[in-house]
Enzyme design. Structure first.
Site, PDB file in Angstrom:
ATOM      1  CB  CYS A 106       2.981  -7.913  -4.334  1.00  0.00           C
ATOM      2  SG  CYS A 106       2.364  -7.916  -3.457  1.00  0.00           S
ATOM      3  CB  CYS A 117      -3.762  -5.528  10.051  1.00  0.00           C
ATOM      4  SG  CYS A 117      -5.193  -5.437   9.220  1.00  0.00           S
TER       5      CYS A 117
HETATM    6 FE1  SF4 Z   1      -2.951  -4.560   4.203  1.00  0.00          FE
HETATM    7 FE2  SF4 Z   1      -4.091  -4.470   7.254  1.00  0.00          FE
HETATM    8 FE3  SF4 Z   1      -1.117  -3.681   6.592  1.00  0.00          FE
HETATM    9 FE4  SF4 Z   1      -3.179  -1.858   5.875  1.00  0.00          FE
HETATM   10  S1  SF4 Z   1      -2.017  -2.723   8.558  1.00  0.00           S
HETATM   11  S2  SF4 Z   1      -1.114  -3.094   4.983  1.00  0.00           S
HETATM   12  S3  SF4 Z   1      -4.383  -3.966   5.742  1.00  0.00           S
HETATM   13  S4  SF4 Z   1      -1.978  -5.944   6.696  1.00  0.00           S
END
Ligand code: SF4
Length: 352
Positions: A106, A117
């Site tokens: 990953c 997010c």
């Molecule tokens: Fe992925 Fe959203 Fe975390 Fe960025 S904030 S790494 S887009 S889950």
């Protein structure tokens, strides 16, 4: 004087141009790529099928640099979290997830992430910068060098730190190097790019390259998704799903939708039914992931029976809905938990 280019940041065509400028034949570019990737050369001196003069010439015009492994941390379940140091002092993390006879790697595409997010620890740490192609492929070349004989990396997922489609050009260049026969030779069927929903770049990706696409969905209506994922205010669900429906999937490939289950937010049987309806007609599978709590996280992990009930609704609607075992929870290596800070680190040597 401008910095010398790092050969690992260049495509085959760009190395051909560099070599052409040195008055040498183009096919030398493929030889150099093979040294860099298939043979893992870290210096020009190792490129023994190139003349001494040519090696000196190219060493005067370019460099070879990779990220450095700083620490490796091992989870109880066999997952390894690897902390890399970059030339400017930034840090990123990759995760190696064990399969029966192989690893899944990953990889990160950005230091930090700007997408914000709300369920994601990486996102809560802010954005530092995009990774260079050499810093993306370099995670893979370094990991390969540290893996014992006999256990290969078979799958690569771009689900580490960052939004791959927000660092589009460098991610695509890295994928081209990972999949080319003069690069690392991975099958594009074994590469998955994950996105939070940058709609125009999903369309662009489908035009430019043939890889698997995973979409982090996590909600079935705009109100909830706006709350969880700010990107949804720019590209709401209807636009996202329209782009997904058009994404090219040759052969028997399927789109993947990831759905992180958050207690009391999106984990009811009603939500599961709405999800089944929303995805109707899209050739896809669903990865259900129980939320991984992190320090200060605003959400909770649902109870196991709630998760099972959610999955059952999707199975009843004939979806492939897999409850993903979340690897590396104890070392903050699970989905959305990477920070580039290497919490609770063990030294790099002797872990594999
Ligand atoms: Fe992925 Fe959203 Fe975390 Fe960025 S904030 S790494 S887009 S889950």
């Amino acid at each position: 004087m401008a910095d010398k280019p790092n050969l690992r940041d260049l495509s085959l065509e760009e190395i051909e141009i560099l070599i052409d400028g040195l008055g040498k034949e183009q096919y030398r570019a493929r030889q150099i790529m093979k040294w860099l990737y298939a043979n893992g050369a870290t210096s020009f001196f190792e490129m023994t099928n190139l003349s001494r003069d040519f090696r000196d010439q190219i060493a005067a015009s370019a460099t070879i640099k990779e990220p450095a492994i700083r620490h490796i941390q091992a989870s109880r379940d066999g997952t390894k979290k690897v902390l890399f140091g970059l030339a400017d002092g930034q840090a990123i993390e990759s995760v190696l997830i064990p399969g029966r006879n192989h690893w899944t790697a990953c990889l990160s595409t950005q230091a930090g992430c700007a997408m914000g997010c709300r369920f994601c620890f990486t996102g809560s740490q802010g954005f530092k910068r995009n990774l260079l192609p050499s810093e993306i492929t370099g995670q893979m070349t370094m990991l390969r060098r540290h893996i014992p004989e006999g256990r290969l990396v078979k799958n690569i997922v771009f689900m580490g730190m960052g939004e791959p489609l927000a660092n589009y050009d460098n991610t695509i260049k890295a994928v081209q190097i990972l999949t080319s026969d003069y690069g690392l030779g991975f099958s594009n069927r074994k590469i998955t790019i994950s996105t939070c929903g940058v709609v125009p770049m999903i369309t662009q990706l489908g035009r430019d390259i043939c890889v698997n696409l995973a979409v982090s969905l996590n909600a079935t209506n705009d109100e909830t998704r706006n709350e969880l994922m700010p990107i949804n205010r720019t590209y709401p669900l209807a636009e996202l799903l329209a782009a997904c429906r058009k994404y090219p999937m040759p052969g028997r490939r399927m789109l993947t939708f990831e759905y992180i289950l958050l207690a009391g937010v999106n984990d009811s049987p009603k939500d599961a039914k709405a999800l089944a309806n929303l995805l109707r007609g899209i050739r896809c599978k669903l990865n259900l992931i129980a939320f991984n709590e992190f320090p200060g996280s605003p959400y909770r992990t649902p109870k196991p029976e709630r998760i099972s009930a959610f999955q059952q609704v999707l199975l009843d609607h004939h979806y492939t809905a897999i409850l993903r075992a979340s690897h590396g929870r104890d070392i903050l290596a699970a989905c959305g938990q990477l920070t580039g800070r290497g919490e609770h680190l063990a030294p790099a040597q002797g872990i594999f």
